[in-house]
Structures are given as C-alpha cells and as structure tokens.
Write an enzyme that holds these catalytic residues in place. Structure first.
Site, short mmCIF file in Angstrom:
data_model
loop_
_atom_site.label_atom_id
_atom_site.label_comp_id
_atom_site.label_asym_id
_atom_site.label_seq_id
_atom_site.Cartn_x
_atom_site.Cartn_y
_atom_site.Cartn_z
N THR A 82 0.97 -1.41 -0.24
CA THR A 82 -0.08 -0.22 0.05
C THR A 82 0.70 1.34 0.29
O THR A 82 2.30 1.69 -0.05
CB THR A 82 -1.06 -0.09 1.50
OG1 THR A 82 -0.41 -0.40 1.98
CG2 THR A 82 -1.69 -1.16 1.18
N ASP A 83 0.17 2.48 -0.20
CA ASP A 83 1.41 4.13 0.07
C ASP A 83 0.14 4.35 0.51
O ASP A 83 -0.59 4.32 1.08
CB ASP A 83 1.28 4.61 -2.00
CG ASP A 83 -0.13 4.65 -2.65
OD1 ASP A 83 -1.11 4.94 -2.12
OD2 ASP A 83 0.26 5.05 -3.70
N ALA A 84 0.60 6.14 0.70
CA ALA A 84 0.13 6.56 1.36
C ALA A 84 -1.36 7.46 1.18
O ALA A 84 -2.05 7.76 1.95
CB ALA A 84 0.97 8.47 1.83
#
Lengths: 174, 174, 174, 174
Positions: free
Chosen positions: D40-42
């Site tokens: 996942t990312d921000a």
C-alpha cells in the site's frame, strides 16, 4: 516527439500567467538516479517493475521543478492516481549504471493528464526504455475532481509547462 | 525457544477468557509463501530487505488466525508501527524455493508487543533466517495508545495466544 | 559513537598506504535521498523495510566515496552478502521529506565487516532511525572468502577508513 | 476476450501432443493473493507498480500449472525477459482485500509470447485492473533465442495451452 537529454521549456508567450512573463526559459533538468542493488533481479538486470517506480520519481521531480511539489498537492487534499502505465524495455540496465529519465506532458485537461517518459543510460545515452502514465485527480476519498475548479493555479502551471514544451518542439523542428 | 514447523497453541487453561475454555487447541499454521522472482537480486538470492516484509506477512497472517485481522484493527483506528526489526541471514533463499515462516509472541504488554520469527525452506526444513520485530500501538495521528484501554478484547487475544504458546513449550520440555 | 551529519575521516597516520600519506582528510559526505511515494504505506509513513534498503544505498555510496565501488568488487567476483541487519525506528519519515544517512565502519576483519547507520531528517536533523548491518565475503558460488587474500587492496582501504574514523572520534572526544 | 474467474483449458484436440490426447480438460486455476501492507502507499491503496509484480506472480504460477515452472526454464539457461508491460487501473485495491488474477496467452511464436491479465477483487468480483506483458527468450548472456530450437518441449506446451484457450473461448461463444 523526441525528448532530448535536457528539455528546454520556454515560457516566453505565457498568456495564462502574466506575472511569469519575465521568465523566458524554464529548463527542466532530466531526472538522474543510480541503479540500486535491491532493484536488480536474478537475471542481473533491473527488474521491470522498477521502471514504473522511476517514472513516478521523475514525475515528482518534474512537479518540484515546476514549483508545485506533489507533496503540496496532497496536503491540499488532491491526489493524482494512475489510470494507466506502460513501459517498453529496449535494453536492460544493470547495477553500476545510472538512469537518465526525461519526460514530457502529452495531454492536460481539467480531469486528466498524461506523461511520456524516456530512460537512457547516462554514459552512452542510448534509449533503454520508454513509457507513459496517465492520471486523474481525486479528493481524499477517491472522488474525481476537476483540477480547474479544485486548484486552478496548479492547472495553469501544467498548461503553461505543456505549451512551453510545444514551443520548444516547434523551435527544434522549424 | 524453538519454533517447530507447526506451532500448537493450547488454550486449555485460559483463565482470562472463560468463554473460550471449551476450545482446547488453537493450532497456528506456519505461513508459507513462494519466493517471487522480483524478490531476487543480482546475486541470484532473495534480497535481504524482503525478509522484513515476510515477517510482516507472517504477522498479519497470525493475527488473522487469531480471529482479529490487522485490517480490522486499523479500521478501529489502531495501528501497530514497528519500533525495531532485525534479521540474521543463515543461508540464502532462491527463486523456485518456498519459505515457511513460523513466529511466536515473545512479549506482550499494554503498550508493546514483540514477535520472533524463523524462516525455513520448505523442502529441507533447514533454518535460513531468524529475526524479531517489536511494535507499539498508535492512533490515527501517531499518538501512543494503551491497548488495554483502546481495545481490551484484542489485548486479551494476544495475552491468551502468548500464554498458550508457553504452555505448549512447557509441554514440549516436560 | 555518535555520527555527525558529515563524518570526517582523517588519513593522517595511514601506515598501510604510504602513497596516501599526503591526503590528510577524507571527508565522507552523508548520503541524502528523498522519500519516494512508492516507499510510503497506508499509515502515510515510509514502510520500515525501506530503511534496510536505504542502508544499502548509503553503503554503496560510501564504497564509491572510498574509490572502490561495490560494482567493481562484484566484477572481480567478490560479493558481500548481509549476515545481519537491524533497525530501530525512532520517528517516521513521510513523503516530502529527505533522509540524511550517515554511517561508520564498526568492525573490519579479513572475513567480515560491520556498519552502523543513522538516519536523520534533513530539515530538523533529528534522529529518525539507526541500525547496523554485518557482512561476509563470498565468491560467485557463495563460498566464503578471506578478503585479505581475495582482494588485499580493498581490505586495506576498509582498514584505513576505519582507522581514520577512530582518529576523528578521538579528536572529537579529546 | 473475457477471462472468467476460472479459465478452462480444454485439451481435446491437441494435435501437437498426441500423448496428451487422453486428458480432456486442463483447468487453470486463477492466481489468488492477499494485498500486503507493504504494497500500500500513502493514498491507502495498492501502489500501481505492484500490479506489474502481480502479473509476474500469476505468470509464474501459470507456467507451474502447465507443468514447466519458470524456475526450470532458467535452470536450462533460458530467460523470458519483459519487452513490454502495461496496466489499466480501474479501481484501487486496499489492504484487507484479495486479488484474483486470471491470464491468457494472446500470442505465441518461437521468439515471443504475450499474456493478458485481469485483476478482480475476490469478494465482489469486479474488475480492478487489466494489462498485458510481452516477452522474448534469451540465453544466459542476453542473446535472443528461438524457443522452437532452444526448447521445443516447452514451446509445444505453450502452443497447446493457447490452442486450448481458443477452443474454450469458441465453446463459450458458440
């Protein structure tokens, strides 16, 4: 369109941003980065998924050079998620080499922008890969945004950058 | 403490959760996953940073087996960021192999938990790596939380799991 | 031992490399790199596995500054796989920040070397993480090597770098 | 062409491999894998570079189901590097979800093969992404190979798999 190692973006006829009229050249430096060991795979070459990450690095660097970092855009509640990404791999890159990534905006509307990338090896300059990404704009909850409404200032900067590229291209071709 | 290929967690004397008294065995399955090609590096082995990621995968799988996925914890506004991580690399893993990861809770307080991991190759079973991570609890803004207050149910599950491990260990040693 | 933002390595008493006697200071620049968006996770912070990758980037950069890139070592058939890696996470890093990584050799024998790292945020300079890695030397097939035999020149460079650090430390403390 | 959740590959008319005539169905199971936290990312979603990695995972799994793992191909000195990769992102995937990846061979010549992929979320089944990769064959030094010469057995397996897909498609459409 050919992206040179350094992509001059002339700002001479920027109607949209009269305050910037004085600045006649905006030189976008290519994004340079070393191949990292953890990016290589058992074939001894950069794993192909990393090119997509390098496109992101170059895109973020480009926005910073335009004076409006992606970081700032996100703080204002706007994200630019990826709709499409592609890459053609012409020749592999290896640990010990440096990648030089140039890019150009190839489309820019209130709801979408598209970027084209070229990856060259620093020493020889031969093309190693090329690709593109396209993006929309969303708010913090993922709902689509019109950039013209959500952030007209940033939209103007993108339009100006694209226009300047075209003028540079015309200059090269003429 | 030695973690076997399958780590039986007996729930026979669970004082804290009388309602669970009936369940006498909770078998925690080891976490098994294939080496992916993109995880290898130019040495032809799994890059050492991936072991830290595998620990996370195994930890997430463990919480799911306990019936309280990390996903659910985050939805309730609780995160468990990593305070420390370490790994010893005993022998490399290669593409075509499968990693079997076992883990054990080695500490569990209202403000912190610690996990120990062992990575074995599926075929031969020899130890390839071992490590640990420790974690605190934070809210959505990164402020420290006491799990006993923030989520006593989940805290009880962790305590029970750790106690059960100890009983299993005692059983093995006795 | 405290690693400052720039780590002066004095070469004033280099007995092993008389030819280098003239050079009295070897300044090792810290390794600086921006947080990349793909390095963040759903907590909005840099995922903890990336610190291990940054250690590698800083280590590779350090060897280059010593004049003997890891790239060159591998071309000569010597690898330096990781035996242990650890990191303590003091405060998270976020997209938009820059990490400044300093390192020091903390052990150097013919069969092993150890490196300690500190990660600071560029703006404030506060410590965000610290860790270490240790390494052995192997040939192309993974067999252990004595660096003194396999590459005495590189071994001398490492010894010299470590000695110079110690002198710098003594100078600071004295 | 639409890829269903499970892609039946009928082997009923396999002229090329008479010995396989008896086996009338070869069911290719879709490749299922959980979203990992580190993916996942921000933005709280799976970073778009990981879809390219999932395509690889699914491709490797597909070859294993065909009975000729990519691992084995590499041991025989043949690699299949990526010439092109692309992905369209229709809706994001999040931690806590599972991706179901189906694929189909869309081209197969002695010097190249192409694969098309669909990514669905396990629960709802809605399409989240789709893409393709194309590949050539190289020896250990990166020189191009004709698979018909280098490994006719594996080439036959790919041809058979593609033919079987087409028959399945005809059956669906008829």
């Amino acid at each position: 369109m050919s992206l040179g190692p350094s992509c001059d973006i002339m700002g001479s006829k920027c109607r949209r941003h009269p305050s910037r009229k004085g600045r006649r050249y905006m030189v976008i430096r290519p994004y340079i980065r070393k191949v990292q060991y953890y990016e290589t795979d058992a074939m001894g070459i950069v794993h192909h998924s990393n090119h997509i990450r390098w496109f992101e690095e170059a895109r973020v660097d480009f926005l910073e050079q335009l004076g409006y970092g992606y970081h700032r855009l996100e703080e204002e509640g706007i994200s630019a998620p990826v709709l499409e990404a592609s890459c053609r791999y012409l020749a592999p890159l290896r640990f010990g080499e440096e990648a030089v990534i140039t890019l150009a905006l190839t489309a820019c509307t209130p709801v979408r922008f598209q970027v084209r990338y070229e990856i060259r090896e620093k020493e020889g300059g031969a093309l190693r890969g090329e690709g593109h990404t396209s993006h929309c704009y969303t708010d913090g909850k993922g709902a689509l945004l019109s950039l013209r409404k959500a952030n007209p200032g940033f939209y103007g900067i993108l339009l100006e950058a694209m226009e300047a590229q075209e003028e540079t291209e015309e200059g090269k071709e003429g």
